[in-house]
Scaffold this motif. Sequence first.
Motif, mmCIF file in Angstrom:
data_model
loop_
_atom_site.group_PDB
_atom_site.id
_atom_site.type_symbol
_atom_site.label_atom_id
_atom_site.label_comp_id
_atom_site.label_asym_id
_atom_site.label_seq_id
_atom_site.Cartn_x
_atom_site.Cartn_y
_atom_site.Cartn_z
ATOM 1 N N ASN A 97 0.909 -1.165 -0.002
ATOM 2 C CA ASN A 97 -0.111 -0.051 0.250
ATOM 3 C C ASN A 97 0.744 1.164 0.120
ATOM 4 O O ASN A 97 1.617 1.584 1.004
ATOM 5 C CB ASN A 97 -0.938 0.071 1.180
ATOM 6 N N LEU A 98 0.965 2.080 -1.150
ATOM 7 C CA LEU A 98 1.857 3.245 -1.435
ATOM 8 C C LEU A 98 1.655 4.206 -0.207
ATOM 9 O O LEU A 98 2.607 4.642 0.298
ATOM 10 C CB LEU A 98 1.728 3.607 -2.913
ATOM 11 N N ALA A 108 3.694 6.608 4.741
ATOM 12 C CA ALA A 108 3.356 7.123 6.077
ATOM 13 C C ALA A 108 4.387 6.478 6.909
ATOM 14 O O ALA A 108 4.948 7.213 7.889
ATOM 15 C CB ALA A 108 2.079 6.860 6.586
ATOM 16 N N ARG A 109 4.387 5.156 6.724
ATOM 17 C CA ARG A 109 5.582 4.495 7.739
ATOM 18 C C ARG A 109 6.881 5.115 7.695
ATOM 19 O O ARG A 109 7.641 5.438 8.709
ATOM 20 C CB ARG A 109 5.444 3.149 7.351
ATOM 21 N N GLY A 129 -12.704 6.603 0.936
ATOM 22 C CA GLY A 129 -13.579 6.999 2.162
ATOM 23 C C GLY A 129 -13.415 8.269 2.407
ATOM 24 O O GLY A 129 -13.081 9.095 2.037
ATOM 25 N N GLN A 130 -14.229 8.593 3.510
ATOM 26 C CA GLN A 130 -14.297 10.061 3.960
ATOM 27 C C GLN A 130 -13.224 10.621 4.761
ATOM 28 O O GLN A 130 -13.020 11.773 4.833
ATOM 29 C CB GLN A 130 -15.636 10.177 4.953
ATOM 30 N N LEU A 131 -12.338 9.687 5.225
ATOM 31 C CA LEU A 131 -11.191 10.244 6.011
ATOM 32 C C LEU A 131 -10.367 11.078 5.039
ATOM 33 O O LEU A 131 -10.094 12.179 5.630
ATOM 34 C CB LEU A 131 -10.522 8.859 6.655
ATOM 35 N N PRO A 132 -9.870 10.635 3.927
ATOM 36 C CA PRO A 132 -8.882 11.584 3.170
ATOM 37 C C PRO A 132 -9.583 12.621 2.815
ATOM 38 O O PRO A 132 -9.176 13.841 2.412
ATOM 39 C CB PRO A 132 -8.650 10.779 2.052
ATOM 40 N N LYS A 133 -11.005 12.603 2.667
ATOM 41 C CA LYS A 133 -11.686 13.737 2.256
ATOM 42 C C LYS A 133 -12.002 14.853 3.322
ATOM 43 O O LYS A 133 -12.232 16.002 3.144
ATOM 44 C CB LYS A 133 -13.297 13.216 1.678
ATOM 45 N N ALA A 151 -4.833 10.588 6.795
ATOM 46 C CA ALA A 151 -5.836 11.162 5.779
ATOM 47 C C ALA A 151 -4.864 11.842 4.659
ATOM 48 O O ALA A 151 -5.459 11.764 3.543
ATOM 49 C CB ALA A 151 -6.577 12.181 6.544
ATOM 50 N N PHE A 152 -4.015 12.596 4.966
ATOM 51 C CA PHE A 152 -2.949 13.260 4.177
ATOM 52 C C PHE A 152 -2.433 12.230 3.185
ATOM 53 O O PHE A 152 -2.367 12.497 1.951
ATOM 54 C CB PHE A 152 -2.208 14.141 4.884
ATOM 55 N N PHE A 153 -1.964 11.064 3.727
ATOM 56 C CA PHE A 153 -1.439 10.314 2.637
ATOM 57 C C PHE A 153 -2.215 9.238 2.105
ATOM 58 O O PHE A 153 -1.876 8.932 0.897
ATOM 59 C CB PHE A 153 -0.424 9.200 3.673
ATOM 60 N N LEU A 154 -3.589 9.144 2.511
ATOM 61 C CA LEU A 154 -4.409 8.525 1.655
ATOM 62 C C LEU A 154 -4.886 9.250 0.504
ATOM 63 O O LEU A 154 -5.356 9.111 -0.448
ATOM 64 C CB LEU A 154 -5.697 7.994 2.622
#
Length: 395
Positions: free
Chosen positions: A24-25, A30-31, A256-260, A318-321
């Motif tokens: 998962n890029l 993020a890691r 989903g809603q998290l990155p939005k 959220a920002f990385f997604l």
Amino acid sequence: MITMSHSATVGADVHAAPKAKARNLSLDRARTFLTLVVLLHHAVIPYTYFGHTDPTSWIGFDIVVLATDSFFMAMFFFLSGLFTWPGIARKAPSVFLRDRLLRLGLPFAIAALTVIPLAYYAIALRQNPELTFAAFWWKTVTVGPWPSGPVWFVWVLLAFDLTASLLYRVSVHLVDPINRVSLRGFERPVVFWLILVVITTIVYVPALLYFGGNRWFEFGPFSVQASRILLYFAYFFIGVSVGAANFDHGILGADGQLPKSRWPWVVATLIPYCLMWGMIYIKREILGNPDIQPHWYQAIYGTLFVLFSAAILLAILAFFLHSKAPGPNLLDRMQADAYGMFLVHYPIALWLQYALFDYEWPAIMKAAIGFVLTVLLSWGVTAALRKIPGASHVL
């Protein structure tokens, strides 16, 4: 609200046969970003009120260290747990144990015997310039103290992985309740955040009241902060539950809603963070900065701590997604070496601080030099180590 068709789809394959997940890029980035945060934390901490071991300091670094110390290890455990359940399901117990010992146990043993004594030798030399490394090393491993530095994370993660393996054998369904919360979080991230806050408050605040913030469990090089061990396991197990099934339809789904809703999560992060500074002001200016804080103070500060930790976790993810940049960028190029950088960076950081100690330079200049060189040198050392036959299976 999740539609009926969506719920039916995701509910049908909760316990389907696990498949190997493609990288998962967003999570890889993020890691790796979090690894750089660790290096930054150790580069600036000598120049703060919290860890003032250099003649110079800067209040901006206190702002950084309060934030990093309040979330980055918990987030590491969360990310480490994400692909644990499918990994356990794909492997026989003996194979899983062997892999974890190779990936975590061996690096910890090597680091505890080499990397960490080399790091703390820089501090010991400041107190006793005549001390030889051989004498310091022998005293460390025979008499002690034998601090583990940041690699305590590795042995604790190994213990958590083995615990997860045992729990999987007890029941594969243990992760179902939080996995369902993750699915709801696809469209309502605040629901997931609330559950995360409730769980971590329950496990952290009572432990903080009982142990205080400074006590560590220690046995040789095995150490962990007493008040945070259950907090870290909670983050790890919640990560395990999120990654157990239906990953793309849960809280970390890219659609989903998290990155939005990433900017509201920034606000949700800043509010408890600013209130934490308010509590620090009360401790220093009103309570007289006591070594042992009143229970009411610890309860309020601990609650703000978990609110901040949970919010910044979701904000960063959220920002990385949300980022769709195909790369390869700097984080992508560093990704394969990030674990090794985490393992080897500490002596590099401390020896750079030792070398810079006597220079009458501003704290910002010292920290900038230390951080950049720590990143470059730890990256170079790791890249070189990974060229050793078989090392890439460990680092």
